[in-house]
Write a protein that holds these residues in place. Sequence first.
Motif, PDB file in Angstrom:
ATOM      1  N   THR A 146       7.332   0.038   2.286  1.00  0.00           N
ATOM      2  CA  THR A 146       7.588   0.256   3.837  1.00  0.00           C
ATOM      3  C   THR A 146       6.144  -0.464   4.272  1.00  0.00           C
ATOM      4  O   THR A 146       5.300  -0.802   3.540  1.00  0.00           O
ATOM      5  CB  THR A 146       7.602   1.459   4.321  1.00  0.00           C
ATOM      6  N   HIS A 147       5.900  -0.750   5.701  1.00  0.00           N
ATOM      7  CA  HIS A 147       4.685  -1.217   6.058  1.00  0.00           C
ATOM      8  C   HIS A 147       4.330  -0.050   7.531  1.00  0.00           C
ATOM      9  O   HIS A 147       4.514  -0.538   8.688  1.00  0.00           O
ATOM     10  CB  HIS A 147       5.099  -2.531   6.555  1.00  0.00           C
ATOM     11  N   ASP A 148       4.840   1.196   7.500  1.00  0.00           N
ATOM     12  CA  ASP A 148       4.883   1.967   8.417  1.00  0.00           C
ATOM     13  C   ASP A 148       3.704   3.057   8.222  1.00  0.00           C
ATOM     14  O   ASP A 148       3.526   3.988   8.988  1.00  0.00           O
ATOM     15  CB  ASP A 148       6.060   2.743   8.593  1.00  0.00           C
ATOM     16  N   GLY A 149       2.792   2.781   7.354  1.00  0.00           N
ATOM     17  CA  GLY A 149       1.600   3.797   7.105  1.00  0.00           C
ATOM     18  C   GLY A 149       1.943   5.068   6.353  1.00  0.00           C
ATOM     19  O   GLY A 149       1.127   6.080   6.202  1.00  0.00           O
ATOM     20  N   GLY A 150       3.338   5.142   6.077  1.00  0.00           N
ATOM     21  CA  GLY A 150       3.756   6.600   5.491  1.00  0.00           C
ATOM     22  C   GLY A 150       3.430   6.655   4.144  1.00  0.00           C
ATOM     23  O   GLY A 150       2.768   5.634   3.442  1.00  0.00           O
TER      24      GLY A 150
END
Length: 187
Positions: free
Chosen positions: A47-51
């Motif tokens: 992902t690229h959501d910081g999760g």
Amino acid sequence: MAAVGGAAADETGRYVMLDAHGAVVTDRSRRVCTRDTVTGLEWEVKTHDGGLRDRRWTYTPYDGNPATNGGYAGYRDGTSGNCVRAAMAGGSCNTEAYVAAVNAAGLCGHADWRLPSYVELAAIARDTTGDPPDATALAFPDTEEGWYWTAVARVGATSFSRVVLLPPRARPQFYDGSYLVLVVREP
């Protein structure tokens, strides 16, 4: 999307997109994992959501199991690595903690994720920089360029974790002993 054994696959028929529960999907926005129809392996999609599964996080090599670590556990890390430390056992950005966190989350409906072998990871290390991008680039859309940890391998009398550069023509990036991770499972 082409059909492979009744499942939706990419244009080459090699990769099938899976949702958060492991069901086949045709909508790229719902893809969470990818099944390789050639090897049968299922891979996480970053992902690229910081999760938890963000493509930029890095980890140190650690395997506390003497049956699989080749006699060298690695190190849990105190300052190396960059990840969501609150989601990791002991707040450590290491490969074992990442695999445990992904398994606890039940990625794509499963809890048997692991680090890939060198051979497994090298098999998907294709040139993803072409125009148009190849099937591998489409199957792994948010994969960061750089070095990725593999499981411990035994070569002669030596056991060690290896790293693979994805894609092969990527720009090497070094993070003081911590590298990227992509997990895999066998259905």
